[in-house]
Scaffold this motif. Structure first.
Motif, PDB file in Angstrom:
ATOM      1  N   VAL A 243       0.722  -1.331  -0.083  1.00  0.00           N
ATOM      2  CA  VAL A 243       0.015  -0.092  -0.025  1.00  0.00           C
ATOM      3  C   VAL A 243       0.626   1.155   0.041  1.00  0.00           C
ATOM      4  O   VAL A 243       0.496   2.188  -0.722  1.00  0.00           O
ATOM      5  CB  VAL A 243      -0.831  -0.127   1.249  1.00  0.00           C
ATOM      6  N   LEU A 244       1.848   1.188   1.008  1.00  0.00           N
ATOM      7  CA  LEU A 244       2.975   2.382   1.121  1.00  0.00           C
ATOM      8  C   LEU A 244       3.480   2.776  -0.510  1.00  0.00           C
ATOM      9  O   LEU A 244       3.301   3.950  -0.847  1.00  0.00           O
ATOM     10  CB  LEU A 244       3.985   2.007   1.790  1.00  0.00           C
TER      11      LEU A 244
ATOM     12  N   VAL B 285      11.184  12.337  -2.269  1.00  0.00           N
ATOM     13  CA  VAL B 285      11.038  12.566  -0.909  1.00  0.00           C
ATOM     14  C   VAL B 285       9.865  11.459  -0.177  1.00  0.00           C
ATOM     15  O   VAL B 285      10.172  10.696   0.816  1.00  0.00           O
ATOM     16  CB  VAL B 285      10.631  13.797  -0.593  1.00  0.00           C
ATOM     17  N   ALA B 286       8.939  11.213  -1.085  1.00  0.00           N
ATOM     18  CA  ALA B 286       7.870  10.240  -0.693  1.00  0.00           C
ATOM     19  C   ALA B 286       8.503   8.841  -0.621  1.00  0.00           C
ATOM     20  O   ALA B 286       8.218   8.233   0.341  1.00  0.00           O
ATOM     21  CB  ALA B 286       6.725  10.168  -1.775  1.00  0.00           C
TER      22      ALA B 286
ATOM     23  N   ALA C 185       0.772   6.424  -6.914  1.00  0.00           N
ATOM     24  CA  ALA C 185      -0.481   7.310  -7.237  1.00  0.00           C
ATOM     25  C   ALA C 185       0.404   8.801  -7.259  1.00  0.00           C
ATOM     26  O   ALA C 185      -0.122   9.419  -8.111  1.00  0.00           O
ATOM     27  CB  ALA C 185      -1.221   7.303  -6.152  1.00  0.00           C
ATOM     28  N   LEU C 186       1.296   9.123  -6.480  1.00  0.00           N
ATOM     29  CA  LEU C 186       1.781  10.586  -6.467  1.00  0.00           C
ATOM     30  C   LEU C 186       2.492  10.685  -7.690  1.00  0.00           C
ATOM     31  O   LEU C 186       2.542  11.890  -8.095  1.00  0.00           O
ATOM     32  CB  LEU C 186       2.586  10.687  -5.120  1.00  0.00           C
TER      33      LEU C 186
ATOM     34  N   VAL D 190      10.017  19.018 -10.456  1.00  0.00           N
ATOM     35  CA  VAL D 190       9.129  18.976  -9.209  1.00  0.00           C
ATOM     36  C   VAL D 190       8.582  17.357  -8.793  1.00  0.00           C
ATOM     37  O   VAL D 190       8.871  17.030  -7.822  1.00  0.00           O
ATOM     38  CB  VAL D 190       7.990  20.003  -9.516  1.00  0.00           C
TER      39      VAL D 190
ATOM     40  N   LEU E 162       2.125   1.650  -3.424  1.00  0.00           N
ATOM     41  CA  LEU E 162       0.985   1.994  -4.298  1.00  0.00           C
ATOM     42  C   LEU E 162       0.933   3.449  -4.283  1.00  0.00           C
ATOM     43  O   LEU E 162       0.366   4.408  -5.125  1.00  0.00           O
ATOM     44  CB  LEU E 162      -0.247   1.410  -4.208  1.00  0.00           C
ATOM     45  N   GLY E 163       1.002   4.173  -3.067  1.00  0.00           N
ATOM     46  CA  GLY E 163       0.647   5.454  -2.852  1.00  0.00           C
ATOM     47  C   GLY E 163       1.879   6.332  -3.629  1.00  0.00           C
ATOM     48  O   GLY E 163       1.677   7.179  -4.112  1.00  0.00           O
ATOM     49  N   TYR E 164       3.087   5.660  -3.567  1.00  0.00           N
ATOM     50  CA  TYR E 164       4.208   6.315  -4.303  1.00  0.00           C
ATOM     51  C   TYR E 164       4.071   6.618  -5.742  1.00  0.00           C
ATOM     52  O   TYR E 164       3.768   7.693  -6.573  1.00  0.00           O
ATOM     53  CB  TYR E 164       5.294   5.609  -4.291  1.00  0.00           C
TER      54      TYR E 164
ATOM     55  N   ARG F   4      11.346  15.557  -7.192  1.00  0.00           N
ATOM     56  CA  ARG F   4      11.852  15.804  -5.959  1.00  0.00           C
ATOM     57  C   ARG F   4      10.821  15.097  -4.973  1.00  0.00           C
ATOM     58  O   ARG F   4      11.182  14.495  -4.155  1.00  0.00           O
ATOM     59  CB  ARG F   4      12.007  16.979  -5.864  1.00  0.00           C
ATOM     60  N   ARG F   5       9.460  15.460  -5.339  1.00  0.00           N
ATOM     61  CA  ARG F   5       8.417  15.049  -4.550  1.00  0.00           C
ATOM     62  C   ARG F   5       8.542  13.474  -4.576  1.00  0.00           C
ATOM     63  O   ARG F   5       8.122  12.927  -3.365  1.00  0.00           O
ATOM     64  CB  ARG F   5       7.150  15.436  -5.479  1.00  0.00           C
TER      65      ARG F   5
ATOM     66  N   PHE G 253      10.314   8.871   2.771  1.00  0.00           N
ATOM     67  CA  PHE G 253       9.462   8.675   4.058  1.00  0.00           C
ATOM     68  C   PHE G 253       8.879   7.022   3.986  1.00  0.00           C
ATOM     69  O   PHE G 253       8.986   6.792   5.014  1.00  0.00           O
ATOM     70  CB  PHE G 253       8.193   9.534   3.705  1.00  0.00           C
ATOM     71  N   ALA G 254       8.568   6.686   2.889  1.00  0.00           N
ATOM     72  CA  ALA G 254       8.130   5.349   2.878  1.00  0.00           C
ATOM     73  C   ALA G 254       8.947   4.308   3.357  1.00  0.00           C
ATOM     74  O   ALA G 254       8.933   3.504   4.333  1.00  0.00           O
ATOM     75  CB  ALA G 254       7.562   4.861   1.671  1.00  0.00           C
TER      76      ALA G 254
ATOM     77  N   VAL H  49       0.568  12.139 -10.737  1.00  0.00           N
ATOM     78  CA  VAL H  49      -0.154  13.515 -10.895  1.00  0.00           C
ATOM     79  C   VAL H  49       0.891  14.263 -11.777  1.00  0.00           C
ATOM     80  O   VAL H  49       1.860  14.584 -11.190  1.00  0.00           O
ATOM     81  CB  VAL H  49       0.240  14.157  -9.154  1.00  0.00           C
TER      82      VAL H  49
END
Lengths: 222, 277
Positions: free
Chosen positions: B127-128, B151-152, B134-135, B144, B130-132, B147-148, B155-156, B138
């Protein structure tokens, strides 16, 4: 850095006090979640009492998502974020300040929820200090992680749907450890409960450290 | 992509195919059924290698490349693309880990799913990341977004040991490591050990091949995006100065002094967009 953090936290809390969004939306939402859990599990007191610690922390998690979204919405006004960036305030200070403001709101949520599970779910907490320490550590971790992800998804059009997907799995350890620690606090099993603090403490420390280190680069992106 | 890189990709793909076929052959026909598990053991020539690729190769590589992207001295879109490719392949392998484990668990443990430490943390990991993904979907400027996402990913990745520790304290049904146990002593023997080893090699090669191909796709799709931009820019140019809409929507507003003063030609617009590659 600390002075900047105080400034930012003061600003956010002042906005919250004046706009009353946290008071009229986040707090009622937390209570609503508790009531809905009550409906889901039925009126039998024993089921509610066993599930209460987990439900409490789940409600806190949901409120964290709301509070974080709100904390970032404050900065989404015309040029607000640029203003904050250009003001020369240390990014680490901004991070700590915003996290502190979210933490203050979470404390309010938790006081209400704590009263809620005592009144609605008929829970008697045996070891108060354990529940208190767990809550403090969890609050620090939740607000740090929440603000980090809030900053990550700030300015995105899909942030309302993206933020829960990103934050909730990250804070799963808080849910696990918080629920166990509170179960132990309710039943008075201090030794097993205290060991769960070893998860909550490092979680808070790690996300505070990561936030202080990475909030700067994150701000460049937005 | 250079010719050499293409050769490397092809050789890796061929090697992956051969080793996978060998693993299948050894695992299904040559090796004997196990004493207790019987023929179910054959799934275990696949499940640990897949998990190894997902948990260590893919997400390790993703974390490393995110770190290298964020470090100013090594910042380049290469690391961003590599990290994204690794995460994508890693998500597929994590899902495969859960599926193969579930298929094995049903006849062995009698349940598809148990709330044990390893299963829960693997599911959370899925799930973690999968969030990446999804991000990553975008839309944003490549730098940009890079970098985003870096960082994600970090974090994960930081979360992984905490998740592992927290769920590890639950009572566990899952067996301890067979190969990577504390003493590093092998608990598998003979042809079974060989097959398992080959399985690890095969899955690692499949991983490398998939990342190479995925990286190439990433480069090509970026190139197509740029080409499309150039085409539509030149189309706007061809439309000529009579269309006032051409000035407004392509460039950042106020990026130059005289552009807003009523000059019909969008002259400086191509500069910031074209220079981002």
């Amino acid at each position: 850095m600390w002075r900047d953090a105080l400034l930012v936290a003061g600003k956010d809390i002042r906005i919250e006090l004046r706009s009353r969004v946290a008071l009229w939306q986040v707090l009622p939402f937390a209570v609503l979640v508790l009531v809905l859990f009550g409906f889901a599990l039925g009126p039998g007191p024993s089921a509610l009492r066993t599930a209460a610690p987990g439900l409490y922390w789940l409600a806190v998690l949901f409120s964290t998502v709301l509070a974080t979204q709100r904390s970032m919405a404050i900065e989404s006004g015309e040029g607000t974020r640029d203003g904050l960036r250009l003001s020369g305030i240390d990014p680490a200070g901004v991070f700590l300040g915003k996290a502190a403001a979210v933490a203050v709101q979470l404390v309010a949520v938790q006081v209400l929820l704590g009263a809620g599970i005592v009144v609605l779910f008929d829970v008697h907490v045996e070891t108060w200090w354990l529940a208190l320490v767990a809550s403090v550590l969890a609050t620090v971790g939740l607000s740090a992680a929440g603000v980090l992800y809030g900053a990550l998804s700030a300015g995105l059009r899909v942030r309302e749907t993206l933020l829960p997907l990103l934050v909730l799995p990250i804070v799963a350890p808080v849910l696990i450890a918080g629920s166990r620690a509170w179960s132990a606090a309710v039943s008075g099993a201090v030794a097993s409960g205290a060991s769960w603090l070893k998860i909550l403490g490092p979680f808070a420390a790690v996300y505070l450290a990561v936030g202080v280190a990475l909030y700067g680069p994150l701000q460049e992106t937005a | 992509m250079s010719g050499r890189a293409r050769t490397v990709t092809r050789v890796t793909g061929a090697a992956a195919l051969v080793t996978t076929a060998l693993t299948v052959w050894l695992g299904l026909w040559v090796t004997p059924p196990a004493q207790i598990q019987g023929t179910l053991v054959r799934l275990l020539y696949l499940h640990p290698p897949v998990a190894w690729v997902a948990l260590y190769c893919a997400f390790g590589l993703a974390a490393l490349s995110s770190l290298l992207y964020l470090w100013r001295r090594t910042r380049s879109l290469f690391w961003d693309r590599l990290g994204a490719s690794a995460v994508e392949v890693g998500v597929v392998f994590t899902a495969l880990t859960l599926v193969t484990g579930s298929l094995w668990g049903r006849p062995t443990w009698g349940v598809w799913w148990t709330w044990t430490a390893r299963l829960t943390s693997t599911a959370l990991l899925l799930v973690l990341f999968l969030g990446y993904l999804a991000l990553r979907r975008v839309p944003a400027d490549p730098d940009v977004r890079a970098r985003r996402c870096a960082v994600a990913a970090l974090f994960a990745f930081v979360d992984v040991p905490i998740v592992t520790f927290s769920v590890d304290w639950w009572q566990t049904l899952h067996q301890r490591g067979t190969v990577l146990n504390p003493g590093l002593t092998l608990k598998v023997h003979g042809s079974m050990a060989w097959t398992l080893g080959l399985g690890f090699l095969a899955m690692t090669l499949v991983f490398v091949w998939m990342v190479l191909v995925r990286y190439r796709v990433e480069v090509l799709s970026d190139r197509i995006g740029d080409a499309q931009l150039e085409v539509s820019l030149s189309e706007r140019w061809a439309e000529g100065p009579t269309v006032p809409a051409a000035t407004g929507d392509a460039g950042p507003p106020g990026s130059d002094g005289d552009g807003s003063a009523g000059s019909p030609l969008p002259k400086p617009v191509a500069e910031p967009l074209g220079g981002r590659r």
